[in-house]
Structure formats: C-alpha cells, structure tokens
Enzyme design. Structure first.
Site, PDB file in Angstrom:
ATOM      1  N   ASP A  20       0.904  -1.115  -0.139  1.00 16.53           N
ATOM      2  CA  ASP A  20      -0.029  -0.094   0.049  1.00 16.53           C
ATOM      3  C   ASP A  20       0.714   1.295  -0.018  1.00 16.53           C
ATOM      4  O   ASP A  20       2.228   0.952  -0.060  1.00 16.53           O
ATOM      5  CB  ASP A  20      -0.989   0.180   1.196  1.00 16.53           C
ATOM      6  CG  ASP A  20      -0.236   0.022   2.486  1.00 16.53           C
ATOM      7  OD1 ASP A  20       0.797   0.482   2.850  1.00 16.53           O
ATOM      8  OD2 ASP A  20      -1.049  -0.408   3.551  1.00 16.53           O
ATOM      9  N   CYS A  21       0.397   2.476   0.029  1.00 13.92           N
ATOM     10  CA  CYS A  21       1.150   3.746  -0.236  1.00 13.92           C
ATOM     11  C   CYS A  21       2.253   3.829   0.877  1.00 13.92           C
ATOM     12  O   CYS A  21       3.423   4.035   0.618  1.00 13.92           O
ATOM     13  CB  CYS A  21       0.442   4.691  -0.246  1.00 13.92           C
ATOM     14  SG  CYS A  21      -0.415   5.401   1.194  1.00 13.92           S
TER      15      CYS A  21
ATOM     16  N   HIS B 268       4.875   6.428  -6.394  1.00  9.09           N
ATOM     17  CA  HIS B 268       4.038   5.829  -5.556  1.00  9.09           C
ATOM     18  C   HIS B 268       3.081   4.688  -5.631  1.00  9.09           C
ATOM     19  O   HIS B 268       3.175   4.374  -6.734  1.00  9.09           O
ATOM     20  CB  HIS B 268       3.077   7.236  -5.153  1.00  9.09           C
ATOM     21  CG  HIS B 268       1.973   7.316  -6.380  1.00  9.09           C
ATOM     22  ND1 HIS B 268       0.826   7.879  -5.769  1.00  9.09           N
ATOM     23  CD2 HIS B 268       2.086   7.059  -7.600  1.00  9.09           C
ATOM     24  CE1 HIS B 268       0.220   7.747  -6.937  1.00  9.09           C
ATOM     25  NE2 HIS B 268       0.747   7.609  -8.150  1.00  9.09           N
TER      26      HIS B 268
ATOM     27  N   HIS C 178      -2.549   9.865   2.120  1.00 10.76           N
ATOM     28  CA  HIS C 178      -1.808   9.544   0.734  1.00 10.76           C
ATOM     29  C   HIS C 178      -0.370   9.761   0.943  1.00 10.76           C
ATOM     30  O   HIS C 178      -0.237  10.722   1.434  1.00 10.76           O
ATOM     31  CB  HIS C 178      -2.349   9.552  -0.532  1.00 10.76           C
ATOM     32  CG  HIS C 178      -1.421   8.741  -1.674  1.00 10.76           C
ATOM     33  ND1 HIS C 178      -1.646   7.464  -1.774  1.00 10.76           N
ATOM     34  CD2 HIS C 178      -0.806   9.166  -2.566  1.00 10.76           C
ATOM     35  CE1 HIS C 178      -0.816   7.176  -2.859  1.00 10.76           C
ATOM     36  NE2 HIS C 178      -0.610   8.100  -3.420  1.00 10.76           N
TER      37      HIS C 178
END
Length: 301
Positions: A204-205, A271, A259
């Site tokens: 994930d980010c 990203h 984010h």
C-alpha cells in the site's frame, strides 16, 4: 503458547488482520501454512481487494523471520505486536491478529552480521541447494559463512542458504544518499497495489515508502499519518524539493493524511496509488493529487 514473548513470522509474508473474524472464505490461502500468496491475490476480485481497506480487514503484513510480541491467544489466532513497525497505535509496534500456524518461537543465534534481500523476490535454499521458501524484498537474516556464490543465513527453520546475488549486507546510515530509495523503488513499477501490503507481492502507499527507506537502513513509522511527523519539514514550493522527499496528501483541508508518495525529481512522484492500480511514477502537476498536497518532509539531510 506463552504470551508477552517474542515470536517470529514462519511464512513468506503473514497478513496481520484487524481481528480473527476479518478473513473471508476467499482469504483462506492467506491463512495457510505455508502461505499461498499468489493463489490468494490471483483469486481476489477488485471488489474483494477494495473491501480489505473499505471494511478495515487488514492492518499490515510481516515478513519471514520478522519478530512479534504475542499479547493474547484466542483459539487458532494470536494478537501480536509487529515490533519493527513503529505506530501510534501501540508504543511497542503495530498491533493486529495473525494465525498461530504462521508463527514460530524465536531462536537466538549469535552473529553480528546480517543480510537484507535486495532482489524483488529470492529463494531461500536448503543446504543441498534445493529451493526451500521464496521470500520478499527486505526480508532480513542473520548470516554466517559466505561461500563463492551463496551465504549461510539463520531462519525460523534453522540454517539455510541464499544466493549472494539476491542480498546485500547492511550499510551504515552515513553512506545513505537521499536518491537511493528511488533506485530501490523503481524495481517495483507495475506491482499491483495491496491494502496493508508490505512485501513484493504488493504494497500500500505507506508500506511502499516504509520499505524503500527500510532498504536504506532507515526505520520509518508504518502509516502515512505517522510518517508525516518524521524528518524535517520542507516548503510546499516544488523548487525546494529534493529527490527522496516524502509528499503527503489529504482529501479535504481539515482531514488526516490519506496518501504518501516520494518525490522523484523533475516534478514527478513515485508511489503506490490505490486498489486496482499499480506502483507508478507520474507527473504530479497533471495528476489528481496536485491539489491535495498538504505536507512535504525530508527523511535525510
């Protein structure tokens, strides 16, 4: 099983769930020993992947040999603290639930040297040279004697071997340059996003950013909302940014950070975007993130 003691992950990557009731029938391959990550991810629909975040089913993941503290045991599940993933949720590390079968007792070995998997994925080998277990980028092992092309490593299953081409020995943080995480990160371009992901099977980010800096010897907090408080503040003026700076975004002015990405130079950001997308490097100014930037932090000086 004793509680309040250190145990280790005994599979390639164990998913840390919000509670024992979080997994669905489709998630069974992620609960097995040995874990079946490829099977699990291949059979998840977009909606099922999205539910991992929207319904808060997953917290994070731990890698093979990564240590945890067991706080509680309920049936076939252990409530754990991931010690090497700093979080505001617990001063000891990141909390969640893991199937007991995916943990094993920590066994100490006396060594002052370690290797870190630098390849995207690598095979741990038996002493005979036969494949034993495929592990992720950033998996860490205490190491012993080095052969011509392989190194002896200490694992939850005892002494094994790994190819020298797939690992790097730790380097002092003084040797770190701020653009190195970018070099590390670009090998994952095209890797599908996975909520809670912390391995080469999906990030994930914030897990992506955490692992890029971990590979460079810097331990950041696990979540973006904690990462935004690390390092030193940098102006929102792009002319003052450096490669490796962390870029934080939020949906609304008073909302929490939702984010994080890394500045790649020339107005671009590296990203892990969101469910259904893959790790990418984009032009920030022309992206949906341009108007959501709220903070920039520099990890190294």
């Amino acid at each position: 099983m004793p509680v309040n003691e250190r145990w280790v992950c005994a599979v390639s990557a164990a998913t840390v769930w919000s509670d024992p009731n979080s997994p669905r029938l489709v998630d069974l391959p992620a609960l097995n020993y040995p874990v079946q990550l490829e099977k699990w991810l291949a059979q998840l629909s977009f909606e099922e992947r999205l539910a991992l975040s929207d319904k808060g089913q997953i917290q994070t993941q731990i890698l093979y040999g990564e240590s945890v503290i067991i706080d509680e045991v309920v049936g076939d599940w252990a409530k754990v603290i991931a010690c090497r993933q700093p979080s505001r949720k617990d001063p000891r590390g990141y909390p969640g639930w893991v199937p007991l079968v995916q943990l094993s007792a920590a066994k100490k070995v006396h060594t002052e040297e370690f290797v870190r998997v630098s390849a995207r994925k690598a095979w741990v080998l038996e002493k005979s040279g036969d494949p034993f277990l495929r592990v992720s980028f950033n998996t860490i092992f205490p190491c012993g004697a080095q052969q011509a092309d392989r190194t002896h490593i200490w694992t939850p299953h005892g002494w094994k071997l790994i190819s020298n081409a797939d690992v790097k020995r730790f380097k002092p943080i003084e040797e770190l340059s701020c653009d190195k995480p970018l070099t590390v990160g670009k090998q994952f371009l095209g890797l599908p996003y996975l909520w809670g992901g912390m391995s080469a099977w999906g990030f994930d980010c914030s897990g992506f950013i955490f692992n890029l800096w971990k590979a460079c010897g810097v331990l950041l907090p696990r979540d973006a909302s904690d990462q935004e408080k690390t390092g030193i503040p940098v102006s929102l003026n792009q002319t003052e940014w450096r490669q490796g700076d962390l870029l934080f975004f939020r949906e609304e002015e008073d909302a929490i950070v939702s984010h994080v990405g890394m500045y790649a130079g020339n107005g671009q950001m590296l990203h892990a975007p969101s469910t259904g997308k893959s790790v990418e490097q984009i032009q920030l100014a022309s992206s949906v993130y341009a108007d959501k930037l709220c903070r920039v932090r520099r990890v190294c000086k």
